[in-house]
Design a protein around this motif. Structure first.
Motif, mmCIF file in Angstrom:
data_model
loop_
_atom_site.group_PDB
_atom_site.id
_atom_site.type_symbol
_atom_site.label_atom_id
_atom_site.label_comp_id
_atom_site.label_asym_id
_atom_site.label_seq_id
_atom_site.Cartn_x
_atom_site.Cartn_y
_atom_site.Cartn_z
ATOM 1 N N GLN A 1 -6.821 -0.044 8.223
ATOM 2 C CA GLN A 1 -7.969 0.628 7.611
ATOM 3 C C GLN A 1 -7.825 0.619 6.094
ATOM 4 O OE1 GLN A 1 -8.558 5.051 7.538
ATOM 5 N NE2 GLN A 1 -10.423 4.598 8.690
ATOM 6 N N TRP A 2 -8.916 0.243 5.404
ATOM 7 C CA TRP A 2 -9.012 0.366 3.953
ATOM 8 C C TRP A 2 -9.800 1.618 3.621
ATOM 9 C CZ3 TRP A 2 -6.776 -1.967 -0.055
ATOM 10 C CH2 TRP A 2 -6.163 -3.233 0.144
ATOM 11 N N LEU B 1 -6.682 2.120 -0.823
ATOM 12 C CA LEU B 1 -5.550 2.374 0.068
ATOM 13 C C LEU B 1 -5.700 1.542 1.332
ATOM 14 C CD1 LEU B 1 -5.908 6.261 -0.043
ATOM 15 C CD2 LEU B 1 -4.394 4.914 -1.511
ATOM 16 N N MET B 2 -4.597 1.092 1.862
ATOM 17 C CA MET B 2 -4.622 0.417 3.156
ATOM 18 C C MET B 2 -3.487 0.953 4.014
ATOM 19 S SD MET B 2 -3.337 -2.191 5.241
ATOM 20 C CE MET B 2 -2.738 -3.644 4.398
ATOM 21 N N SER C 1 -2.223 1.539 -2.873
ATOM 22 C CA SER C 1 -1.086 1.811 -1.995
ATOM 23 C C SER C 1 -1.361 1.086 -0.687
ATOM 24 C CB SER C 1 -0.917 3.313 -1.744
ATOM 25 O OG SER C 1 0.226 3.558 -0.940
ATOM 26 N N LEU C 2 -0.566 0.064 -0.409
ATOM 27 C CA LEU C 2 -0.798 -0.782 0.765
ATOM 28 C C LEU C 2 0.326 -0.622 1.775
ATOM 29 C CD1 LEU C 2 -2.764 -2.077 -1.339
ATOM 30 C CD2 LEU C 2 -2.304 -4.268 -0.223
ATOM 31 N N ALA C 3 -0.054 -0.173 2.977
ATOM 32 C CA ALA C 3 0.872 -0.054 4.111
ATOM 33 C C ALA C 3 2.097 0.782 3.753
ATOM 34 C CB ALA C 3 1.289 -1.441 4.610
ATOM 35 N N VAL C 4 1.853 1.905 3.073
ATOM 36 C CA VAL C 4 2.945 2.770 2.636
ATOM 37 C C VAL C 4 2.742 4.225 3.069
ATOM 38 C CG1 VAL C 4 4.093 3.756 0.604
ATOM 39 C CG2 VAL C 4 3.540 1.335 0.657
ATOM 40 N N LEU C 5 1.519 4.717 2.994
ATOM 41 C CA LEU C 5 1.272 6.136 3.247
ATOM 42 C C LEU C 5 1.763 6.589 4.610
ATOM 43 C CD1 LEU C 5 -2.277 6.640 1.719
ATOM 44 C CD2 LEU C 5 -0.161 7.711 0.946
ATOM 45 N N GLN C 6 1.783 5.681 5.584
ATOM 46 C CA GLN C 6 2.233 6.072 6.918
ATOM 47 C C GLN C 6 3.717 6.406 6.951
ATOM 48 O OE1 GLN C 6 1.514 3.002 6.034
ATOM 49 N NE2 GLN C 6 3.177 1.668 6.746
ATOM 50 N N LEU C 7 4.471 5.983 5.932
ATOM 51 C CA LEU C 7 5.909 6.245 5.881
ATOM 52 C C LEU C 7 6.262 7.452 5.013
ATOM 53 C CD1 LEU C 7 7.201 2.574 5.476
ATOM 54 C CD2 LEU C 7 7.185 3.968 7.560
#
Length: 247
Positions: A240-241, A191-192, A162-168
């Protein structure tokens, strides 16, 4: 009738049906991806109604995201997927949560080989349309689903990203729990996320627009609490990874 409908599905999505908790009797693939949010009951998971998510979910936003991500991959090594570390076995199954334009999903498919399967899950129809057009293939399929309630059965995935998604995602901890649930024993996740870095303590003062700001060890702590092992983090600039595996 159902067998005929399934036979007409793209090969990757036909294989995906066997991995679902509740496979639809009449799969909707009219747009090239398997839409699991069309006629199903309303879920209780929260929705992101912030400005940032609205932009990325729009047609123009999906195009801008695609181009911005391509540029970032050229200029910043931090965006490079740790494909070797994920150790996807030949013929394995890989999952890309929040797959966007699908380029990461395609990398996972290449690693899994022609007998493998890579599935991209996203909630944005414009993003999925771009992914289908650019990346769908015999071992690459896309599904419209909520990352907070993954449609896959337990222990069906060899690797997840999951790249640059969890923040949304309104409830990122729930998404991490879902990823841990679908990983096979020994399966790995990478994750990133963007991070506020040294100003993370002041991040609550910034206009978030529907985006989360994670503390330095927040995601790692969640993964450890979920029972994952070998948890490692690496912060480079404002990204962050986080890596971990299921025992």
């Amino acid at each position: 009738m159902t067998d005929r409908l399934h036979a007409e599905l793209p090969p990757a999505l036909r294989r995906a049906l066997d991995l679902l908790i509740d496979p639809p009797a009449n799969p909707d693939v009219s747009k090239g991806y398997l839409d699991l949010l069309t006629d199903g009951p309303a879920t209780s998971t929260p929705k992101n109604t912030g400005a940032i998510q609205a932009v990325w979910a729009s047609g123009i936003g999906s195009m801008l995201y695609d181009n911005a991500q391509a540029l970032a991959r050229r200029l910043a090594s931090v965006w490079r997927l740790p494909i070797d570390w994920l150790s996807i076995p030949p013929g394995g199954v890989a999952l890309d949560v929040g797959s966007g334009p699908g380029n990461v999903t395609a990398q996972l498919a290449d690693a899994a080989g022609t007998d493998g399967l890579a599935l991209g899950i996203d909630i944005s129809e414009p993003m999925l349309a771009r992914a289908v057009e650019a990346q769908a293939g015999p071992n690459v399929g896309f599904m419209r689903a909520d990352a907070q309630r993954l449609p896959l059965r337990d222990e069906t995935v060899d690797a997840a990203t999951s790249l640059a998604v969890l923040q949304l995602i309104p409830n990122p901890a729930q998404t991490l729990a879902e990823i841990a649930r679908v990983l096979k024993p020994g399966g790995r996740v990478a994750l990133m996320v963007p991070t506020a870095g040294n100003i993370s303590g002041l991040a609550h003062l910034l206009p978030k627009g529907g985006a989360n700001f994670f503390a330095e060890d927040e995601l790692a702590d969640i993964l450890e609490d979920l029972g994952l092992v070998g948890v490692r983090t690496k912060t480079v600039g404002t990204f962050q990874w986080v890596r971990a595996r299921r025992p």
